[in-house]
Motif scaffolding. Structure first.
Motif, PDB file in Angstrom:
ATOM      1  N   ILE A 143       1.495   6.411  -2.467  1.00  0.00           N
ATOM      2  CA  ILE A 143       0.807   5.171  -2.166  1.00  0.00           C
ATOM      3  C   ILE A 143       0.625   4.354  -3.446  1.00  0.00           C
ATOM      4  O   ILE A 143       0.920   4.812  -4.540  1.00  0.00           O
ATOM      5  CB  ILE A 143      -0.562   5.437  -1.508  1.00  0.00           C
ATOM      6  CG1 ILE A 143      -1.437   6.311  -2.417  1.00  0.00           C
ATOM      7  CG2 ILE A 143      -0.381   6.082  -0.152  1.00  0.00           C
ATOM      8  CD1 ILE A 143      -2.825   6.560  -1.856  1.00  0.00           C
TER       9      ILE A 143
ATOM     10  N   ALA B 172      -4.741   2.264  -4.720  1.00  0.00           N
ATOM     11  CA  ALA B 172      -5.303   2.778  -3.469  1.00  0.00           C
ATOM     12  C   ALA B 172      -5.989   4.129  -3.625  1.00  0.00           C
ATOM     13  O   ALA B 172      -6.724   4.547  -2.742  1.00  0.00           O
ATOM     14  CB  ALA B 172      -4.199   2.880  -2.413  1.00  0.00           C
TER      15      ALA B 172
ATOM     16  N   ARG C 207       0.626  -2.261   7.478  1.00  0.00           N
ATOM     17  CA  ARG C 207       0.244  -2.071   6.080  1.00  0.00           C
ATOM     18  C   ARG C 207       0.192  -0.584   5.735  1.00  0.00           C
ATOM     19  O   ARG C 207       0.631  -0.176   4.658  1.00  0.00           O
ATOM     20  CB  ARG C 207      -1.106  -2.740   5.830  1.00  0.00           C
ATOM     21  CG  ARG C 207      -1.542  -2.743   4.372  1.00  0.00           C
ATOM     22  CD  ARG C 207      -2.699  -3.709   4.167  1.00  0.00           C
ATOM     23  NE  ARG C 207      -3.148  -3.689   2.778  1.00  0.00           N
ATOM     24  CZ  ARG C 207      -4.187  -2.989   2.335  1.00  0.00           C
ATOM     25  NH1 ARG C 207      -4.892  -2.247   3.182  1.00  0.00           N
ATOM     26  NH2 ARG C 207      -4.524  -3.014   1.061  1.00  0.00           N
TER      27      ARG C 207
ATOM     28  N   LEU D 173       0.838  -1.204   0.000  1.00  0.00           N
ATOM     29  CA  LEU D 173       0.000   0.000   0.000  1.00  0.00           C
ATOM     30  C   LEU D 173       0.867   1.246   0.000  1.00  0.00           C
ATOM     31  O   LEU D 173       0.569   2.228  -0.674  1.00  0.00           O
ATOM     32  CB  LEU D 173      -0.916  -0.013   1.227  1.00  0.00           C
ATOM     33  CG  LEU D 173      -1.773   1.234   1.466  1.00  0.00           C
ATOM     34  CD1 LEU D 173      -2.774   1.412   0.329  1.00  0.00           C
ATOM     35  CD2 LEU D 173      -2.500   1.126   2.804  1.00  0.00           C
TER      36      LEU D 173
END
Length: 322
Positions: free
Chosen positions: A166, A170, A218, A156
């Motif tokens: 990112i 996403a 994450r 991510l």
């Protein structure tokens, strides 16, 4: 089971090189003049795969760690200017809690202790030296991931240097704070400071449950391990992420900026009537030289560099950077 890992003492290794090699003697002497004996270590490591690269268990795959110092800058492009610090099998790393990250933490701690003050004898003269922190680190992205327990480019948060970059999947639509990994707007990337990095590590470590810890791992792009370099404040101060630099081969030449630019150049010239064959002929006729070289490359070399097979269907040039 306990694993025995041999790590040389850097001051003694430097003294040996000074005693045995006139080139090293001159290079180290010049380096000590740069900053009154204070040296900043540069660490590099990469994997070497021997034997069958398709083997499921790669018993012959090793990681080699090397050392030089920034004050030897005129020489660091030379392979002989790097001292081997450690060679470790991959299967051995897997037996160590924290893996290669824990090994690197121990290595930089020892390097810092050994470098707090030592003497080298050069041409009958005693020179007082020390290693300063933070150390520097040059590597490809795989080595960065292994050293700082980074999630990697498929995660991510794919970049250890940028706070607001990112994964492409996403982001839905435009957002003023974030950029995706596909963005070329470098002026909008926000750098991560070492303080931000350390705050993220403390935040992950303080999570009360495994589920919440994995969620924040994450989001931060980190993998928490109590034995890793991330969990060791002393080691992290010796080798912080801000000291890392992508090596030029991977960042620029091989699957990097230059390989993409060359592919785009060739594909732009094609519709204009300038083929790859025309470029090969022009390069041979004008006797193109490699950058920084005075020796004319062979015709075979030029034909290889500009051959059709070097330009694949993945929108990049397959050059190796040499």
């Amino acid at each position: 089971s306990d694993e025995t890992i041999w790590m040389p003492r850097a001051p003694e290794m430097l003294q040996f090189m000074v005693d045995e090699s006139p080139a090293w003697r001159a290079a180290v002497s010049d380096a000590l003049d740069v900053n009154d004996g204070v040296l900043r270590p540069i660490i590099y490591h990469d994997d070497i795969t021997c034997g069958n690269i398709l083997a499921v268990i790669k018993k012959k795959k090793v990681t080699a760690v090397y050392l030089t110092v920034r004050e030897m800058f005129p020489h660091v492009s030379l392979e002989a200017a790097w001292l081997p610090l450690l060679v470790m099998q991959r299967v051995q790393q897997e037996e160590v809690p924290g893996g290669l990250s824990a090994v690197m933490a121990e290595l930089v701690r020892r390097l810092r202790r050994a470098g707090r003050g030592f003497a080298l004898e050069i041409d009958g003269r005693v020179r007082h030296c020390s290693f300063t922190v933070p150390f520097l680190f040059v590597s490809d992205m795989d080595a960065q991931r292994a050293t700082w327990s980074i999630k990697g480019s498929a995660g991510l948060k794919p970049c250890m240097f940028c706070a607001n970059v990112i994964a492409k999947y996403a982001l839905r639509g435009q957002h003023e704070s974030f950029e995706t990994i596909a963005s070329a707007a470098c002026d909008r990337f926000k750098a991560i400071s070492d303080a931000d990095f350390q705050a993220a590590v403390r935040h992950i470590a303080a999570q009360p449950t495994k589920a919440s810890r994995e969620q924040w791992e994450r989001a931060y792009g980190l993998t928490w391990d109590p034995h890793s370099l991330l969990a060791d404040a002393d080691a992290l101060s010796c080798l912080p992420p801000s000291g890392a630099c992508n090596d030029v081969l991977h960042a620029y030449f091989s699957n990097g900026v230059a390989s993409v630019e060359l592919w785009q150049l060739v594909n732009t010239l094609g519709p204009l009537g300038i083929s790859l064959g025309n470029l090969r002929g022009f390069a041979l006729q004008k006797q193109w030289l490699r950058y920084g070289k005075n020796v004319l490359p062979s015709q075979t070399c030029i034909k290889h560099i500009l051959s059709d097979k070097m330009f694949d269907n993945e929108r990049s040039f397959k050059g190796d950077g040499t």
